[in-house]
Structures are given as C-alpha cells and as structure tokens.
Design an enzyme around this catalytic site. Structure first.
Site, PDB file in Angstrom:
ATOM      1  N   SER A 190       0.853  -1.183   0.000  1.00  0.00           N
ATOM      2  CA  SER A 190       0.000   0.000   0.000  1.00  0.00           C
ATOM      3  C   SER A 190       0.899   1.248   0.000  1.00  0.00           C
ATOM      4  O   SER A 190       1.682   1.450  -0.923  1.00  0.00           O
ATOM      5  CB  SER A 190      -0.952  -0.038   1.193  1.00  0.00           C
ATOM      6  OG  SER A 190      -1.956   0.923   1.075  1.00  0.00           O
ATOM      7  N   HIS A 211      -8.238  -4.727  -1.180  1.00  0.00           N
ATOM      8  CA  HIS A 211      -6.962  -4.134  -0.763  1.00  0.00           C
ATOM      9  C   HIS A 211      -6.307  -5.064   0.252  1.00  0.00           C
ATOM     10  O   HIS A 211      -6.129  -4.744   1.434  1.00  0.00           O
ATOM     11  CB  HIS A 211      -7.198  -2.750  -0.179  1.00  0.00           C
ATOM     12  CG  HIS A 211      -5.929  -1.958  -0.002  1.00  0.00           C
ATOM     13  ND1 HIS A 211      -5.058  -1.699  -1.032  1.00  0.00           N
ATOM     14  CD2 HIS A 211      -5.372  -1.399   1.105  1.00  0.00           C
ATOM     15  CE1 HIS A 211      -4.036  -0.990  -0.589  1.00  0.00           C
ATOM     16  NE2 HIS A 211      -4.196  -0.804   0.712  1.00  0.00           N
TER      17      HIS A 211
END
Length: 695
Positions: free
Chosen positions: A544, A659
C-alpha cells in the site's frame, strides 16, 4: 512485445505509454495480466511454493485460532473462516459459552452457501445491527473483497434476508439505523452522490419501501472534500443525530442535529478528534491549541463536561500530554470511562480515566506484557451499550496472541490463547537504532538467531505513512517460512508512522515523505554495519503506502537490497489522485496538480524515476484486480515499464482480494508463499522444504 524505453520521465511526466493498463477489465490489459501471472507462477510456483502455501493455509485455517468477538446486546458475535468455510460464518454465542473450550455457536449466515446459491463472489465486509434489540442487521457484502459494498437487510431471528427489505447496490459507504423503518444512508450510489475520492458526498434519510436514489438529502459536502457520514446519538434525549464531514484525511467538521440535518457545529478545530459519552467530552488536536487561556502541545487530550462545553465553557482538564517518545495511539469511551492507548518508548501502556465533577480518576491497566504489541478495545460494538468491559490482545514476535477480558477497573482475565505456529527455539528479539541521512535516530526490532554472521538472510519490512504504527507482532508467515528456517526478521519504525505521535508522522509526510524512505534505507545499512548481513542478503517487503517505500528503495537505494516484494502498491505519484480513492490522500502526499507539490512528489514517484542501466535488484510487484482503494494500474504500469527497460521485474495479480492478499485464507496463503519463494531465491537463500535448517 512492450516498447523499451524510460517513459514516462520526470521531464515528460504525462507521456505515459502504459495508460491502457489502468483499464482494469480491458481486454488488452487482462491479456497482459494473464501472461504475467503465468510467467510468474511458472518461475516461482514450484514444489517449494506449494509446500509453503499448504503450510500457511493450514495455519490460517487452524480450528484453535482465536475467534475474535464483539458484543451486540446480550450475545457476542464472531466472523469465522476455516478450510470448510473459506468465505466464512457469521455466528453468535453467549460470553459464558465463549469462555468454554467448545463454545455453542449459533450460525446466523453461511457466506459460502450464499455465494454458491446466488453465484456471486461474496466477501464479508461487516454488519450494522439495530441498537437494543439487535434483531435486524444491514449486511455489507463485497464482490471479490472490494471496498464498495452491497447493503442487504437481514433478520437475525429468522436467519434470512428480509423480503422486500432494505437493499442497495454496490457502492462505497454504509448506513446507520434510526429505527426499524428508517436508515441514515451515507453512500456514493447515485448520480452526483460521490466525492472526487469516490466516497459518499451526501447523507440521505431512507425510509422503508422507498427508492434510495430519491430519498431526501439532509446533509451534503463539496465534491472536493473526502466524505460524509452520519450516526445516531442515542444517549441524548429525543434522539440526536451526529454528522461528520471529512474535509481531508486529517480534518473534519462534526455537528449535531436532527432528521432535517445538522444544527450545531461542535466548536473545535478541524484537525481535532472529538468524542463524547454520558455527559463528558474528550478532544485531541494534531497541532498546538490555545484554549481557556492555556496553550497545549499537539496530541494533548483534554476533557470536560459536554453540557458545559455546549454552553460556552472552555476550561478543560488536561488528561494526557505527550513527551518526546511517549505518544498517544488512540482513545475511546466505554462504560462511562475514557481509555487511553499510549506507546511509551514503544512499550504499550493503557490508562482508564473516570470523570466526575471532582476530577478524572486515573487507573492503569496492569497484567499485560510490557514488550511486544498490545491492544485494548471495548467488548461492546456500540458505546451506548457499553458497561466498561474491555478486550485486550497481547503478543510479541515469538509469542502468539492471547485474548483477555478486562472487567471495569480490574485485572485482565485470560479468555483464549492462539496456537504456536512456528518453532521459536534459538531465536531472540532485540531492539536497535539506525542513524538516518539527516541524523534522526530510527528504531527497529530484530528477531532471529543471536550473533552476527554477516550472511543472515534478512526480511525487512516497514510502512511509514498516515500515522500508522508498525509494531513487532507475531507473524505466522514470517515465522514459519523465514525465522524457523534460520532467517532474521526486522521491522523498521520509520518516520511517517505514529510510533511517536503526530510529530513523527509529520516528519515523514508531504515534502518530507522522502525522509521516511531514507530511514528505511538507513536501517538496511545499519544491519550491514553491525555485521548482521550484507546488502545482497536483504529482502524488503512493503504494501500500500509501503509500495511507494519499496519502489523508492529500487530507484534511490538499489545497492542496499538483494530483493524487493512490493504489494497492493501506490507508485505513480503523478496520477494517483485521479485513481480510485487517491484524492483522499492528498493531505498525506501532496497534490500532483499543484506545481509546487509536484516538485517534491516527482522525487518519490518511482514510476517516473526509474531509468535504464541501473543496478536495480529483482522485484516482484503484486496487486489485486478488485482493489478499489489503490488502483491496480500502479503495479501493472511499474512492472511493464521495468520489464521494457530489461530489468528483472515480476508481476502477479489475483482476480479478487480487494486491498489485501486474497479473499480467503487459501488465496492469502498463495500470495504470501509466492512472495517469500521469490525473495528467498533472489537473495540466494534457496532452501526447499526438505532442506530447512539454520543458515
């Protein structure tokens, strides 16, 4: 065949030949992805990978893993995954039953059965139940694990969806119950209802049996702001509504009102976090605050009577004041008490404050470990229903988590222990500090065999963003696939995180983001200086925001690493604000459309910094197709550019997972095992399942 060349470049940042890879489900893009997946799997999906994958899947699916609970009304709820239920079961039991070795679970919904019946890729994203009765819920279901969710009303008594009940197609956002027939809808669904960041721009009053798209809007924000949401304050006589307008990631406006919208703004600065409970208010600012004739440093927690505050009084009491290495990690109310979560030189400390007209009585939670990682949170989902009972989790890199019940103002009681998933024999945990480029001292935690051989295979991880603290938790994958085999693990506490409060975060934010990257490289150098290892034996991983970190190690510090594993990453800092939720992170990184901001963003945009003929180490870039937070185009484009320039760059993209590393334990195990197999090979630590031993 991709065309070789360094485009895009710093000189021509918008000359991007790989924009077609941003078409998530585009035919050409998917063909490229499938080719990459096949090549990467053929290279690293060998017998060692298969053994590691199966080992991790078995660990993640163990029946004796801790089922984490949350109380709604009289029962505690848990969402459970295992090999027989890869998508999961939503279930409930009593707290007394939970304490037993074999709790009696009431299965509310089997998500695997639902997905099979409806032929949908449903992934659990949570539920919101009606306060008090908890007989109805709004379930949040995501296709492939995306942030966007479908809302569906569920009857907990009948254990089935409500016929003609509340149902909303996929969108980012959610809903809060006002009563059985009315919801506060904070959803991006509908024309003009989304902000630039893709989150809800409005709050609508949705009544049963009506069209949500025509439900009256009672609150809205500018499309340039991040999001809005609303909830019900049931502690207030007459049912008060709370409205929150997120201006940016670190600034918001909180108001109270009624069914027609906000009426009174809570008079605190936008960078303050404010919360109240049973007549008492607590507030903390990110910056210094002069109030009531006194100036308080950033991260100070102040408290007072909520009624007095609303009447204009500003004579706060100081509840917490930070020190250089003593930082607040969070605070919350439970059962009329305020709980402070503190890191004191990276050691967890928890204080419980009981307010009264005479002052705020203070008590420290004792009986939790002083080292490693500990978290405390309320047992009850809703603060209004809390009785002060807390849950606590404690662990360290060699000790699996334990879950405790903490009664009000009493010692923790052990509820469950997680199983040991790797052999810690011969491993030690030590703490060190590296000196960064500007002289800042950067702590890091090392776990592995004692002594310095100069050849240790090191797995180095970090994050450095959004004020999130990176602490040395019990990592089953690292332990089983790296530490148990003789490797060394390192967690770096770089600037941009929250380990030492807002000042530490701001020291690695916006134009200072590159400093957090310097910090990570400094830790790698310190491991070499101390004689632990050499650069070619250091494998670094980040995801991320950590994707920016890892790709900057590639372009700025390639000589310090032997291999890089970059996951679900943010990389292209020129276009990030135009992709998915990117606009919401401008407060963290800066605005690439602002020339002044692009001047410093360009220096950390590895997609533009990467050029031919440099000594870049091998890199595996992995993402998820259904990641609707960080666009998979970041990973795709970076891999394509590196490959076009002739570098050893690999790419992997499962079709689902959001995610994260997968939609279920099996996918998560595959993702992780593939990455570790790549890292071991790239640093020359190529041991198979029958050849394991201390290196």
């Amino acid at each position: 065949m991709l065309t070789a060349g360094p485009r895009p470049t710093l000189e021509a940042p918008d000359d991007d030949p790989y924009l077609w890879l941003e078409e998530i489900d585009g035919e050409r893009a998917l063909a490229w992805v499938e080719g990459q997946n096949e090549a990467t799997s053929a290279r690293f999906g060998d017998v060692r990978f298969a053994a590691d994958r199966d080992t991790l899947a078995a660990i993640y699916d163990r029946p004796d893993n801790i089922p984490v609970i949350a109380r709604r009304g009289t029962r505690v709820f848990n969402f459970w995954k295992d090999a027989a239920h890869p998508r999961g079961l939503w279930r409930a039991t009593t707290l007394d039953s939970y304490r037993s070795t074999e709790p009696e679970w009431d299965i509310l919904i089997d998500l695997d059965a639902l997905a099979a019946t409806e032929d949908e890729d449903w992934i659990w994203s949570g539920a919101t139940t009606i306060l008090g009765t908890h007989d109805r819920a709004i379930l949040r279901l995501a296709r492939g694990g995306a942030d966007a969710v479908l809302l569906r009303e569920f009857d907990l008594i009948a254990r089935d969806f409500v016929a003609d009940g509340f149902t909303l197609p996929e969108a980012k956002g959610g809903a809060a119950w006002i009563d059985h027939d009315t919801l506060l809808l904070s959803s991006a669904l509908g024309e003009g209802m989304a902000t630039r960041s893709g989150y809800a721009r409005t709050v609508r009053l949705w009544r049963r049996g009506t069209d949500p798209l025509t439900a009256p809007v009672i609150f809205e924000t500018s499309a340039d702001h991040m999001a809005v949401w609303a909830d019900v304050d049931r502690e207030f006589e007459g049912q008060r509504l709370v409205f929150v307008e997120s201006i940016g990631f670190f600034d918001s406006v909180v108001s109270v009102g009624d069914h027609t919208g906000p009426k009174t703004r809570i008079d605190v600065p936008t960078d303050a976090r404010v919360t109240w409970h049973r007549g008492w208010l607590a507030v903390k600012r990110r910056t210094a605050w002069t109030i009531g004739g006194e100036t308080h440093p950033p991260d100070t927690v102040l408290g007072m009577s909520f009624a007095a505050f609303l009447a204009g009084d500003r004579q706060f009491r100081k509840l917490f004041e930070p020190a250089e290495r003593r930082a607040l990690q969070g605070f919350f109310w439970s059962g009329g008490r305020l709980v402070l979560s503190i890191l004191d030189d990276l050691k967890p400390v928890f204080e419980v404050l009981t307010p009264s007209d005479a002052g705020w009585a203070r008590q420290r939670i004792s009986g939790l470990p002083d080292i490693g990682v500990a978290h405390v949170w309320s047992l009850d989902v809703r603060t209004e229903e809390s009785n002060g009972e807390l849950l606590a989790s404690a662990q360290d890199p060699l000790t699996p988590p334990s879950l405790y019940l903490v009664p009000p103002l009493a010692a923790p009681q052990l509820l469950k222990r997680a199983p040991q998933t790797f052999d810690p024999a011969g491993l030690t945990v030590t703490r060190h500090e590296a000196s960064s480029e500007d002289g800042a001292c950067i702590p890091y935690v090392q776990v592995g065999p004692p002594g310095e051989t100069g050849e240790a295979p090191v797995h180095l991880s970090g994050y450095g963003g959004f004020g999130i603290s990176m602490l040395p938790y019990y990592n089953s994958a690292l332990g089983k696939l790296w530490l148990e085999r003789g490797g060394t693990g390192v967690v770096a506490n770089i600037r941009g995180g929250g380990e030492f409060g807002t000042a530490w975060h701001d020291a690695g934010r916006r134009e200072k983001k590159r400093l957090s990257h310097d910090d990570f490289a400094a830790v790698a150098a310190d491991l070499v200086r101390r004689g632990v290892t050499r650069p070619a034996r250091i494998a670094a991983e980040g995801g991320s925001n950590g994707g920016i970190l890892i790709t900057n190690m590639l372009t700025r510090y390639p000589e310090r690493f032997g291999a890089l594993f970059c996951t679900i990453p943010l990389i292209d800092m020129r276009r990030y604000a135009k992709l998915h939720a990117g606009a919401s992170w401008i407060a963290e990184y800066g605005d690439p459309d602002d020339p002044a901001d692009w001047e410093f963003l360009a220096g950390i945009s590895a997609y533009h910094m990467a050029v031919p003929s440099r000594p870049y180490p091998p890199i595996l870039i992995a993402t998820s197709r259904r990641d609707d937070r960080v666009h998979p185009g970041h990973a795709r484009k970076m891999a394509a550019k590196l490959q076009a320039m002739g570098y050893e760059a690999y790419f992997y993209e499962p079709a689902a997972g959001g995610h994260g590393y997968g939609k279920d334990n099996a996918e998560r195990a595959s993702f992780t095992a593939l990455g570790y197999n790549f890292l071991r090979r790239a640093i020359g630590w190529d041991i198979g399942p029958r050849e394991e031993g201390r290196a």
